[in-house]
Design a protein around this motif. Structure first.
Motif, short mmCIF file in Angstrom:
data_model
loop_
_atom_site.label_atom_id
_atom_site.label_comp_id
_atom_site.label_asym_id
_atom_site.label_seq_id
_atom_site.Cartn_x
_atom_site.Cartn_y
_atom_site.Cartn_z
N THR A 120 -19.34 27.21 -17.47
CA THR A 120 -20.52 27.66 -18.21
C THR A 120 -20.28 29.02 -18.84
N ASP A 121 -19.78 29.98 -18.07
CA ASP A 121 -19.51 31.31 -18.63
C ASP A 121 -18.40 31.26 -19.68
N VAL A 153 -18.91 19.55 -17.73
CA VAL A 153 -19.90 20.32 -16.97
C VAL A 153 -21.27 19.65 -17.06
N LEU A 196 -26.54 26.20 -16.07
CA LEU A 196 -26.44 25.82 -17.49
C LEU A 196 -27.70 26.23 -18.25
N ARG A 239 -27.86 30.41 -18.22
CA ARG A 239 -26.76 31.15 -18.84
C ARG A 239 -26.37 30.64 -20.22
N LEU A 240 -26.42 29.33 -20.41
CA LEU A 240 -25.96 28.76 -21.68
C LEU A 240 -27.12 28.43 -22.60
N GLN A 241 -28.04 27.61 -22.13
CA GLN A 241 -29.09 27.11 -23.02
C GLN A 241 -30.14 28.15 -23.39
#
Length: 190
Positions: free
Chosen positions: A66-67, A110, A124, A127-129
Protein backbone atom coordinates in the motif's frame (compact mmCIF):
# COMPACT_ATOMS: atom_id res chain seq x y z
CA UNK A 1 45.59 9.43 26.62
CA UNK A 2 43.42 10.40 23.67
CA UNK A 3 39.75 10.17 23.88
CA UNK A 4 37.85 8.58 21.00
CA UNK A 5 34.94 10.55 19.67
CA UNK A 6 31.79 8.72 18.80
CA UNK A 7 29.39 9.73 16.13
CA UNK A 8 25.81 10.52 17.04
CA UNK A 9 24.76 8.73 13.87
CA UNK A 10 23.59 5.17 14.29
CA UNK A 11 25.48 2.57 12.27
CA UNK A 12 24.03 1.32 9.01
CA UNK A 13 22.29 2.85 6.05
CA UNK A 14 20.68 6.30 6.45
CA UNK A 15 16.96 6.00 7.16
CA UNK A 16 15.94 8.51 4.49
CA UNK A 17 16.91 6.24 1.62
CA UNK A 18 15.50 2.99 2.96
CA UNK A 19 11.92 3.56 1.84
CA UNK A 20 12.96 4.29 -1.75
CA UNK A 21 15.23 1.24 -1.85
CA UNK A 22 12.53 -1.03 -0.40
CA UNK A 23 9.82 0.34 -2.71
CA UNK A 24 12.01 -0.20 -5.79
CA UNK A 25 12.88 -3.73 -4.63
CA UNK A 26 9.21 -4.44 -3.92
CA UNK A 27 8.04 -3.50 -7.42
CA UNK A 28 10.98 -5.31 -9.02
CA UNK A 29 10.24 -8.47 -7.01
CA UNK A 30 6.51 -8.32 -7.79
CA UNK A 31 7.32 -7.79 -11.47
CA UNK A 32 9.71 -10.74 -11.58
CA UNK A 33 7.93 -13.21 -9.27
CA UNK A 34 4.32 -12.05 -9.18
CA UNK A 35 2.48 -10.78 -6.14
CA UNK A 36 2.30 -14.13 -4.37
CA UNK A 37 6.00 -14.81 -4.98
CA UNK A 38 7.04 -11.43 -3.60
CA UNK A 39 7.50 -12.48 0.00
CA UNK A 40 8.90 -10.17 2.65
CA UNK A 41 12.06 -12.34 2.68
CA UNK A 42 12.55 -11.92 -1.06
CA UNK A 43 11.81 -8.19 -0.95
CA UNK A 44 14.32 -7.74 1.88
CA UNK A 45 16.96 -9.69 -0.05
CA UNK A 46 16.32 -7.65 -3.21
CA UNK A 47 16.58 -4.42 -1.21
CA UNK A 48 19.75 -5.59 0.52
CA UNK A 49 18.27 -5.00 3.98
CA UNK A 50 17.37 -7.22 6.89
CA UNK A 51 13.80 -8.45 7.09
CA UNK A 52 13.59 -6.77 10.50
CA UNK A 53 14.29 -3.42 8.80
CA UNK A 54 11.18 -3.92 6.70
CA UNK A 55 9.00 -5.15 9.56
CA UNK A 56 9.97 -2.12 11.69
CA UNK A 57 8.34 0.08 9.05
CA UNK A 58 5.56 -2.13 7.69
CA UNK A 59 3.79 -4.78 9.80
CA UNK A 60 2.68 -6.76 6.76
CA UNK A 61 3.19 -7.23 3.05
CA UNK A 62 -0.15 -5.50 2.44
CA UNK A 63 0.93 -2.41 4.38
CA UNK A 64 4.25 -2.35 2.47
CA UNK A 65 2.52 -2.71 -0.90
CA UNK A 66 0.00 0.00 0.00
CA UNK A 67 2.71 2.50 0.94
CA UNK A 68 4.66 1.49 -2.17
CA UNK A 69 1.58 2.31 -4.29
CA UNK A 70 1.07 5.64 -2.51
CA UNK A 71 4.70 6.50 -3.25
CA UNK A 72 4.41 5.35 -6.87
CA UNK A 73 1.24 7.29 -7.63
CA UNK A 74 2.19 10.43 -5.75
CA UNK A 75 -0.29 13.29 -5.53
CA UNK A 76 -2.90 13.98 -8.16
CA UNK A 77 -1.91 16.69 -10.62
CA UNK A 78 -3.35 20.16 -10.06
CA UNK A 79 -6.53 21.05 -11.92
CA UNK A 80 -5.18 22.06 -15.38
CA UNK A 81 -8.24 23.97 -16.51
CA UNK A 82 -11.51 22.37 -17.42
CA UNK A 83 -13.25 19.53 -15.69
CA UNK A 84 -12.73 17.32 -18.76
CA UNK A 85 -8.99 18.07 -18.79
CA UNK A 86 -8.70 17.21 -15.10
CA UNK A 87 -10.52 13.92 -15.57
CA UNK A 88 -8.24 13.09 -18.50
CA UNK A 89 -5.12 13.94 -16.44
CA UNK A 90 -6.28 11.79 -13.48
CA UNK A 91 -7.16 8.84 -15.73
CA UNK A 92 -3.88 9.18 -17.61
CA UNK A 93 -1.97 9.14 -14.30
CA UNK A 94 -3.75 5.93 -13.24
CA UNK A 95 -3.18 4.26 -16.62
CA UNK A 96 0.48 5.29 -16.78
CA UNK A 97 1.30 4.18 -13.26
CA UNK A 98 -0.61 0.88 -13.45
CA UNK A 99 1.33 0.02 -16.62
CA UNK A 100 4.72 0.42 -14.90
CA UNK A 101 6.51 -2.88 -14.15
CA UNK A 102 5.17 -4.48 -10.98
CA UNK A 103 2.62 -1.77 -10.17
CA UNK A 104 -0.48 -3.39 -11.73
CA UNK A 105 0.35 -6.77 -10.19
CA UNK A 106 1.01 -5.18 -6.78
CA UNK A 107 -2.26 -3.24 -6.97
CA UNK A 108 -4.33 -6.27 -7.99
CA UNK A 109 -2.62 -8.55 -5.47
CA UNK A 110 -3.17 -6.29 -2.49
CA UNK A 111 -6.84 -5.89 -3.48
CA UNK A 112 -7.31 -9.65 -3.62
CA UNK A 113 -5.72 -10.01 -0.18
CA UNK A 114 -7.97 -7.24 1.19
CA UNK A 115 -11.14 -9.14 0.23
CA UNK A 116 -10.66 -11.43 3.22
CA UNK A 117 -8.59 -9.13 5.45
CA UNK A 118 -10.49 -6.30 7.16
CA UNK A 119 -7.27 -4.83 8.59
CA UNK A 120 -5.75 -4.57 5.13
CA UNK A 121 -8.96 -3.00 3.78
CA UNK A 122 -8.62 -0.34 6.48
CA UNK A 123 -4.99 0.30 5.49
CA UNK A 124 -5.95 0.58 1.81
CA UNK A 125 -8.89 2.81 2.63
CA UNK A 126 -7.00 5.25 4.84
CA UNK A 127 -3.56 5.34 3.20
CA UNK A 128 -4.33 4.88 -0.49
CA UNK A 129 -7.95 5.66 -1.27
CA UNK A 130 -8.86 8.47 1.17
CA UNK A 131 -6.30 11.06 -0.02
CA UNK A 132 -7.29 10.55 -3.66
CA UNK A 133 -11.01 10.66 -2.86
CA UNK A 134 -10.56 13.99 -1.05
CA UNK A 135 -8.43 15.44 -3.85
CA UNK A 136 -10.93 14.37 -6.52
CA UNK A 137 -13.88 15.63 -4.47
CA UNK A 138 -12.16 18.98 -3.97
CA UNK A 139 -11.22 19.33 -7.62
CA UNK A 140 -14.51 18.12 -9.10
CA UNK A 141 -16.97 19.19 -6.42
CA UNK A 142 -18.59 15.76 -6.47
CA UNK A 143 -20.04 13.74 -3.60
CA UNK A 144 -18.08 10.74 -2.36
CA UNK A 145 -20.34 8.14 -4.02
CA UNK A 146 -19.72 9.63 -7.47
CA UNK A 147 -15.98 9.81 -6.86
CA UNK A 148 -15.98 6.18 -5.74
CA UNK A 149 -17.74 5.29 -9.01
CA UNK A 150 -15.10 7.23 -10.97
CA UNK A 151 -12.27 5.40 -9.18
CA UNK A 152 -13.99 2.01 -9.52
CA UNK A 153 -14.56 2.45 -13.24
CA UNK A 154 -11.04 3.72 -13.92
CA UNK A 155 -8.89 1.51 -11.71
CA UNK A 156 -11.15 -1.52 -12.03
CA UNK A 157 -11.11 -1.38 -15.81
CA UNK A 158 -7.34 -0.87 -16.00
CA UNK A 159 -6.61 -3.74 -13.62
CA UNK A 160 -9.16 -6.00 -15.29
CA UNK A 161 -7.53 -5.48 -18.68
CA UNK A 162 -4.08 -6.18 -17.26
CA UNK A 163 -5.36 -9.29 -15.49
CA UNK A 164 -7.09 -10.64 -18.58
CA UNK A 165 -4.35 -9.88 -21.11
CA UNK A 166 -1.16 -9.58 -19.05
CA UNK A 167 -0.56 -6.20 -20.63
CA UNK A 168 -1.57 -2.63 -19.86
CA UNK A 169 -4.52 -1.12 -21.68
CA UNK A 170 -3.59 0.32 -25.08
CA UNK A 171 -3.55 4.11 -25.38
CA UNK A 172 -6.50 4.09 -27.79
CA UNK A 173 -8.59 2.15 -25.29
CA UNK A 174 -7.55 4.49 -22.44
CA UNK A 175 -8.65 7.40 -24.64
CA UNK A 176 -12.01 5.73 -25.35
CA UNK A 177 -12.53 5.01 -21.64
CA UNK A 178 -11.63 8.61 -20.82
CA UNK A 179 -14.23 9.90 -23.29
CA UNK A 180 -16.92 7.70 -21.76
CA UNK A 181 -16.04 8.85 -18.24
CA UNK A 182 -15.90 12.48 -19.30
CA UNK A 183 -19.43 12.21 -20.73
CA UNK A 184 -20.76 10.76 -17.49
CA UNK A 185 -18.96 13.32 -15.32
CA UNK A 186 -19.32 16.28 -17.72
CA UNK A 187 -21.62 18.06 -15.31
CA UNK A 188 -21.35 18.10 -11.53
CA UNK A 189 -23.91 16.02 -9.62
CA UNK A 190 -26.91 17.97 -8.49
Amino acid sequence: MTRETTSAKPPGRPRAGIDAVVFAATLKTVHELGYAGATMDRIAAAAGVAKTTIYRRWPSKGALITDCLVDTFGPLPPMPGSRAEYLAAAIDLAATKISEPGVGAAFAGVFVDAVSDAGLREILSTRLQAPYLRALQDALGEPEDRILLLVDITVGTLLHRMGMTGAPMAEADVAAMTEMIQRHFAEPAR
